[in-house]
Design a protein around this motif. Structure first.
Motif, PDB file in Angstrom:
ATOM      1  N   GLY A  27       0.800  -1.216   0.000  1.00 15.17           N
ATOM      2  CA  GLY A  27       0.000   0.000   0.000  1.00 15.17           C
ATOM      3  C   GLY A  27       0.833   1.266   0.000  1.00 15.17           C
ATOM      4  O   GLY A  27       0.307   2.360  -0.134  1.00 15.17           O
ATOM      5  N   SER A  28       2.147   1.131   0.158  1.00 18.57           N
ATOM      6  CA  SER A  28       3.072   2.267   0.122  1.00 18.57           C
ATOM      7  C   SER A  28       4.002   2.116  -1.070  1.00 18.57           C
ATOM      8  O   SER A  28       4.249   1.009  -1.531  1.00 18.57           O
ATOM      9  N   VAL A  29       4.523   3.239  -1.523  1.00 20.59           N
ATOM     10  CA  VAL A  29       5.621   3.196  -2.483  1.00 20.59           C
ATOM     11  C   VAL A  29       6.871   2.896  -1.665  1.00 20.59           C
ATOM     12  O   VAL A  29       7.077   3.471  -0.595  1.00 20.59           O
ATOM     13  N   ARG A  30       7.701   1.978  -2.144  1.00 22.91           N
ATOM     14  CA  ARG A  30       8.915   1.618  -1.438  1.00 22.91           C
ATOM     15  C   ARG A  30      10.142   1.936  -2.271  1.00 22.91           C
ATOM     16  O   ARG A  30      10.179   1.594  -3.451  1.00 22.91           O
ATOM     17  N   ILE A  31      11.101   2.591  -1.649  1.00 23.70           N
ATOM     18  CA  ILE A  31      12.440   2.686  -2.215  1.00 23.70           C
ATOM     19  C   ILE A  31      13.243   1.645  -1.454  1.00 23.70           C
ATOM     20  O   ILE A  31      13.402   1.748  -0.237  1.00 23.70           O
ATOM     21  N   ILE A  32      13.701   0.622  -2.163  1.00 23.86           N
ATOM     22  CA  ILE A  32      14.523  -0.403  -1.532  1.00 23.86           C
ATOM     23  C   ILE A  32      15.969  -0.066  -1.875  1.00 23.86           C
ATOM     24  O   ILE A  32      16.397  -0.189  -3.015  1.00 23.86           O
ATOM     25  N   SER A  33      16.672   0.404  -0.869  1.00 20.87           N
ATOM     26  CA  SER A  33      18.057   0.847  -1.007  1.00 20.87           C
ATOM     27  C   SER A  33      18.950  -0.270  -0.492  1.00 20.87           C
ATOM     28  O   SER A  33      18.933  -0.592   0.695  1.00 20.87           O
ATOM     29  N   VAL A  34      19.713  -0.859  -1.394  1.00 18.03           N
ATOM     30  CA  VAL A  34      20.531  -2.026  -1.052  1.00 18.03           C
ATOM     31  C   VAL A  34      21.988  -1.599  -0.951  1.00 18.03           C
ATOM     32  O   VAL A  34      22.514  -0.958  -1.867  1.00 18.03           O
ATOM     33  N   VAL A  35      22.620  -1.949   0.172  1.00 11.39           N
ATOM     34  CA  VAL A  35      24.010  -1.555   0.414  1.00 11.39           C
ATOM     35  C   VAL A  35      24.836  -2.770   0.839  1.00 11.39           C
ATOM     36  O   VAL A  35      24.322  -3.667   1.491  1.00 11.39           O
ATOM     37  N   PRO A  36      26.121  -2.790   0.452  1.00 12.25           N
ATOM     38  CA  PRO A  36      26.984  -3.901   0.898  1.00 12.25           C
ATOM     39  C   PRO A  36      27.154  -3.944   2.415  1.00 12.25           C
ATOM     40  O   PRO A  36      27.067  -5.011   3.020  1.00 12.25           O
ATOM     41  N   SER A  37      27.407  -2.783   3.044  1.00  7.50           N
ATOM     42  CA  SER A  37      27.554  -2.734   4.497  1.00  7.50           C
ATOM     43  C   SER A  37      27.269  -1.324   4.992  1.00  7.50           C
ATOM     44  O   SER A  37      27.900  -0.369   4.542  1.00  7.50           O
ATOM     45  N   LYS A  63      28.379 -13.442  -4.975  1.00  2.00           N
ATOM     46  CA  LYS A  63      28.805 -14.772  -4.523  1.00  2.00           C
ATOM     47  C   LYS A  63      30.178 -14.752  -3.849  1.00  2.00           C
ATOM     48  O   LYS A  63      30.378 -15.367  -2.811  1.00  2.00           O
ATOM     49  N   GLU A  64      31.120 -14.042  -4.442  1.00  7.07           N
ATOM     50  CA  GLU A  64      32.489 -14.056  -3.944  1.00  7.07           C
ATOM     51  C   GLU A  64      32.631 -13.424  -2.559  1.00  7.07           C
ATOM     52  O   GLU A  64      33.538 -13.769  -1.801  1.00  7.07           O
ATOM     53  N   LEU A  65      31.741 -12.510  -2.202  1.00  4.97           N
ATOM     54  CA  LEU A  65      31.871 -11.777  -0.940  1.00  4.97           C
ATOM     55  C   LEU A  65      30.755 -12.062   0.064  1.00  4.97           C
ATOM     56  O   LEU A  65      30.835 -11.646   1.213  1.00  4.97           O
ATOM     57  N   ARG A  66      29.694 -12.728  -0.382  1.00  8.25           N
ATOM     58  CA  ARG A  66      28.477 -12.915   0.420  1.00  8.25           C
ATOM     59  C   ARG A  66      27.979 -11.572   0.964  1.00  8.25           C
ATOM     60  O   ARG A  66      27.585 -11.431   2.111  1.00  8.25           O
ATOM     61  N   LEU A  67      28.036 -10.575   0.097  1.00  5.95           N
ATOM     62  CA  LEU A  67      27.475  -9.256   0.362  1.00  5.95           C
ATOM     63  C   LEU A  67      26.451  -8.973  -0.723  1.00  5.95           C
ATOM     64  O   LEU A  67      26.449  -9.621  -1.774  1.00  5.95           O
ATOM     65  N   LEU A  68      25.598  -7.975  -0.487  1.00 10.76           N
ATOM     66  CA  LEU A  68      24.638  -7.560  -1.502  1.00 10.76           C
ATOM     67  C   LEU A  68      25.244  -6.459  -2.352  1.00 10.76           C
ATOM     68  O   LEU A  68      25.911  -5.563  -1.838  1.00 10.76           O
ATOM     69  N   ALA A  69      25.003  -6.522  -3.649  1.00 10.79           N
ATOM     70  CA  ALA A  69      25.492  -5.504  -4.574  1.00 10.79           C
ATOM     71  C   ALA A  69      24.671  -4.232  -4.405  1.00 10.79           C
ATOM     72  O   ALA A  69      23.442  -4.285  -4.236  1.00 10.79           O
ATOM     73  N   ARG A  70      25.352  -3.100  -4.448  1.00 14.21           N
ATOM     74  CA  ARG A  70      24.658  -1.817  -4.326  1.00 14.21           C
ATOM     75  C   ARG A  70      23.621  -1.703  -5.442  1.00 14.21           C
ATOM     76  O   ARG A  70      23.928  -1.891  -6.619  1.00 14.21           O
ATOM     77  N   SER A  71      22.402  -1.422  -5.059  1.00  9.29           N
ATOM     78  CA  SER A  71      21.313  -1.345  -6.018  1.00  9.29           C
ATOM     79  C   SER A  71      20.144  -0.585  -5.405  1.00  9.29           C
ATOM     80  O   SER A  71      20.102  -0.366  -4.192  1.00  9.29           O
ATOM     81  N   VAL A  72      19.226  -0.182  -6.282  1.00 13.10           N
ATOM     82  CA  VAL A  72      18.036   0.539  -5.838  1.00 13.10           C
ATOM     83  C   VAL A  72      16.852   0.016  -6.643  1.00 13.10           C
ATOM     84  O   VAL A  72      16.931  -0.118  -7.870  1.00 13.10           O
ATOM     85  N   PHE A  73      15.763  -0.235  -5.936  1.00 11.62           N
ATOM     86  CA  PHE A  73      14.517  -0.666  -6.565  1.00 11.62           C
ATOM     87  C   PHE A  73      13.399   0.229  -6.046  1.00 11.62           C
ATOM     88  O   PHE A  73      13.347   0.513  -4.852  1.00 11.62           O
ATOM     89  N   VAL A  74      12.531   0.675  -6.937  1.00 14.90           N
ATOM     90  CA  VAL A  74      11.327   1.385  -6.520  1.00 14.90           C
ATOM     91  C   VAL A  74      10.160   0.468  -6.838  1.00 14.90           C
ATOM     92  O   VAL A  74      10.025  -0.029  -7.963  1.00 14.90           O
ATOM     93  N   VAL A  75       9.338   0.239  -5.826  1.00 17.16           N
ATOM     94  CA  VAL A  75       8.183  -0.641  -5.937  1.00 17.16           C
ATOM     95  C   VAL A  75       6.955   0.193  -5.600  1.00 17.16           C
ATOM     96  O   VAL A  75       6.912   0.845  -4.549  1.00 17.16           O
TER      97      VAL A  75
END
Length: 166
Positions: free
Chosen positions: A44-54, A122-134
């Motif tokens: 029901g909300s607009v989401r900015i999903i901000s993905v960061v390695p750390s 895969k090599e770091l088991r971290l998330l790649a910096r990325s942004v998604f708007v839902v």
């Protein structure tokens, strides 16, 4: 799949690449109190999903602050900052940063978000910096897989997409 590097080294992304127009995949991550959070919890909300390695690094800190500052000016927009940092480390960062309205979520337990959105390095088991708007109907309206993990995302494009989403 998107192609990303981290400090100049090619990374293998694990999971499913998400594209504009896709129904946003659901996921289960942990809040700072270890409770489970899913995409459905913000329906029901607009989401900015901000993905960061750390969260504890300069670019990640700046990204989290910028999206939360910008989103506070928008109606019905929530910012979810997701990393594989432990929930305790995220809570410590929030307390030290002085930001009360930041929603940090941990994908450390089982990489549910990372695999659903194709951002697990895969090599770091971290998330790649990325942004998604839902949007409020769970449709993906903006995607950015940042090509170099130490670079900033395009804040202006992501905020514009959030403003346009309903």
């Amino acid at each position: 799949m998107a192609s990303v590097t981290f400090k100049g080294t090619n990374m293998t992304l694990v999971g499913n690449e998400v594209k504009v127009g896709d129904k946003a995949p659901n996921f289960t991550v942990l809040a700072n109190d270890l409770s489970e959070v899913t995409l459905d919890d913000t329906k029901g909300s607009v989401r900015i999903i901000s993905v960061v390695p750390s969260i504890d690094t300069g670019v990640c800190d700046a990204q989290t602050r910028r999206f939360n500052e910008e989103a506070s000016k928008l109606d019905n927009v929530k910012v979810l900052t997701i990393s594989v940092d432990l929930p305790f480390a995220q809570a410590r960062w929030c307390a030290a940063s002085g930001l009360d309205n930041v929603v940090t979520l941990s994908d450390h337990r089982d990489l549910s978000f990372g695999e659903a959105y194709g951002v697990v390095m895969k090599e770091l088991r971290l998330l790649a910096r990325s942004v998604f708007v839902v949007d409020s109907n769970d449709m993906v309206t903006y995607v950015e897989y940042v090509s170099e993990g130490t670079n900033h995302p395009d804040y202006d494009k992501a905020i514009a997409a959030a403003k346009e989403a309903k």
